[in-house]
Write a protein that holds these residues in place. Sequence first.
Motif, PDB file in Angstrom:
ATOM      1  N   LEU A 136     -48.210 -19.160 -39.987  1.00 39.62           N
ATOM      2  CA  LEU A 136     -48.354 -20.231 -39.006  1.00 39.62           C
ATOM      3  C   LEU A 136     -47.010 -20.860 -38.687  1.00 39.62           C
ATOM      4  N   PHE A 137     -46.198 -21.082 -39.713  1.00 35.75           N
ATOM      5  CA  PHE A 137     -44.878 -21.670 -39.504  1.00 35.75           C
ATOM      6  C   PHE A 137     -44.034 -20.810 -38.566  1.00 35.75           C
ATOM      7  N   SER A 138     -44.160 -19.499 -38.694  1.00 37.71           N
ATOM      8  CA  SER A 138     -43.348 -18.572 -37.903  1.00 37.71           C
ATOM      9  C   SER A 138     -43.854 -18.422 -36.473  1.00 37.71           C
ATOM     10  N   ASP A 139     -45.072 -18.850 -36.208  1.00 37.89           N
ATOM     11  CA  ASP A 139     -45.652 -18.759 -34.863  1.00 37.89           C
ATOM     12  C   ASP A 139     -45.269 -20.030 -34.102  1.00 37.89           C
ATOM     13  N   GLU A 140     -44.242 -19.937 -33.267  1.00 42.19           N
ATOM     14  CA  GLU A 140     -43.714 -21.127 -32.598  1.00 42.19           C
ATOM     15  C   GLU A 140     -44.751 -21.809 -31.710  1.00 42.19           C
ATOM     16  N   THR A 141     -45.587 -21.019 -31.041  1.00 41.39           N
ATOM     17  CA  THR A 141     -46.600 -21.595 -30.159  1.00 41.39           C
ATOM     18  C   THR A 141     -47.615 -22.406 -30.947  1.00 41.39           C
ATOM     19  N   ALA A 142     -48.088 -21.838 -32.045  1.00 45.03           N
ATOM     20  CA  ALA A 142     -49.089 -22.534 -32.863  1.00 45.03           C
ATOM     21  C   ALA A 142     -48.467 -23.694 -33.636  1.00 45.03           C
ATOM     22  N   SER A 143     -47.209 -23.550 -34.018  1.00 45.99           N
ATOM     23  CA  SER A 143     -46.550 -24.559 -34.838  1.00 45.99           C
ATOM     24  C   SER A 143     -46.061 -25.758 -34.030  1.00 45.99           C
ATOM     25  N   ALA A 144     -45.860 -25.584 -32.726  1.00 48.68           N
ATOM     26  CA  ALA A 144     -45.283 -26.653 -31.900  1.00 48.68           C
ATOM     27  C   ALA A 144     -46.076 -27.958 -31.942  1.00 48.68           C
ATOM     28  N   PRO A 145     -47.397 -27.941 -31.746  1.00 50.23           N
ATOM     29  CA  PRO A 145     -48.129 -29.216 -31.800  1.00 50.23           C
ATOM     30  C   PRO A 145     -48.115 -29.862 -33.178  1.00 50.23           C
ATOM     31  N   ILE A 146     -48.025 -29.049 -34.210  1.00 52.40           N
ATOM     32  CA  ILE A 146     -47.912 -29.588 -35.563  1.00 52.40           C
ATOM     33  C   ILE A 146     -46.589 -30.328 -35.714  1.00 52.40           C
ATOM     34  N   MET A 147     -45.519 -29.669 -35.298  1.00 51.52           N
ATOM     35  CA  MET A 147     -44.191 -30.264 -35.389  1.00 51.52           C
ATOM     36  C   MET A 147     -44.108 -31.564 -34.590  1.00 51.52           C
ATOM     37  N   ALA A 148     -44.781 -31.585 -33.445  1.00 49.24           N
ATOM     38  CA  ALA A 148     -44.727 -32.759 -32.582  1.00 49.24           C
ATOM     39  C   ALA A 148     -45.381 -33.979 -33.225  1.00 49.24           C
ATOM     40  N   ARG A 149     -46.320 -33.740 -34.130  1.00 47.64           N
ATOM     41  CA  ARG A 149     -47.028 -34.864 -34.760  1.00 47.64           C
ATOM     42  C   ARG A 149     -46.321 -35.361 -36.019  1.00 47.64           C
ATOM     43  N   ILE A 150     -45.412 -34.582 -36.569  1.00 47.13           N
ATOM     44  CA  ILE A 150     -44.746 -34.976 -37.813  1.00 47.13           C
ATOM     45  C   ILE A 150     -43.571 -35.909 -37.489  1.00 47.13           C
ATOM     46  N   PRO A 151     -43.611 -37.181 -37.895  1.00 50.12           N
ATOM     47  CA  PRO A 151     -42.511 -38.087 -37.590  1.00 50.12           C
ATOM     48  C   PRO A 151     -41.150 -37.582 -38.062  1.00 50.12           C
ATOM     49  N   PHE A 152     -41.113 -36.851 -39.167  1.00 54.20           N
ATOM     50  CA  PHE A 152     -39.845 -36.315 -39.650  1.00 54.20           C
ATOM     51  C   PHE A 152     -39.340 -35.169 -38.784  1.00 54.20           C
ATOM     52  N   GLY A 153     -40.184 -34.618 -37.929  1.00 58.30           N
ATOM     53  CA  GLY A 153     -39.762 -33.578 -37.000  1.00 58.30           C
ATOM     54  C   GLY A 153     -39.533 -32.212 -37.618  1.00 58.30           C
ATOM     55  N   ARG A 154     -40.061 -31.978 -38.807  1.00 55.22           N
ATOM     56  CA  ARG A 154     -39.894 -30.678 -39.460  1.00 55.22           C
ATOM     57  C   ARG A 154     -40.996 -30.462 -40.488  1.00 55.22           C
ATOM     58  N   TRP A 155     -41.210 -29.203 -40.850  1.00 54.19           N
ATOM     59  CA  TRP A 155     -42.090 -28.893 -41.967  1.00 54.19           C
ATOM     60  C   TRP A 155     -41.365 -29.238 -43.275  1.00 54.19           C
ATOM     61  N   GLY A 156     -42.145 -29.501 -44.304  1.00 53.92           N
ATOM     62  CA  GLY A 156     -41.559 -29.785 -45.597  1.00 53.92           C
ATOM     63  C   GLY A 156     -41.225 -28.525 -46.367  1.00 53.92           C
TER      64      GLY A 156
END
Length: 239
Positions: free
Chosen positions: A185-205
Amino acid sequence: MSFAPDLFVGKTVVVVGGTSGIGAAAAMAFAGLGADLHVAGLNASDPRAPAGISVTVTELDVRDAAALASFLDPLPRIDVLVNCAGVSRDRDEWNSEAFANVMAINFFPVMEASLLARPKMGKGAAIINIASMYATFGAADRPAYASSKGAIVQLTKSLAQEYAPDVRVNAVAPGWIVTPLSHGLFSDETASAPIMARIPFGRWGEAREIADAIVYLASPAAGYITGAVLPVDGGYLTV
């Protein structure tokens, strides 16, 4: 270095589900702080599994209660137990067999390991369970995973009451963390984009950031904390 390098010298730490991902990161964090470390999980011979002079790694399917007991029984003392085994089957979890299998891996071994470890744990010992953000809001695409993590939260609180005041029991609830389980999922930019947009830190942990939280909850600095669930999610649940 976030902690004193000798913080766990002379302590026996057990990580169930510690051969990859968050579990492996936690295991190596404890090993780096001087712990006598005992790790169990699948693919124990994988080069990426924890290793070191003070580290023993055992191949273990956590669904096998007898094997789990055989792993823990020889240890005369346990100062820290980390329950970290986990799996997700995504939408296959709507199948009752897959649902039961996820629960058998994610949830029941947490109770079993905690029961087996308790007689070996003295005053000041700690159990840390791995929950998830999914314990908070559920998931249509992974109902068993969400259910297992919600159950872990409630079990953590129940164990905390039962084992107090000698043994503290807490949980860490990771958000979106890059691990072998989430890498697709992390590697799928399309699927990961909305997740990234919701994270205030702007990145996965990163797994090491969850490991730091686990070490903290196992340390004397958390000596008056029990029954807590610590979100480590970059602020995801605040949005």
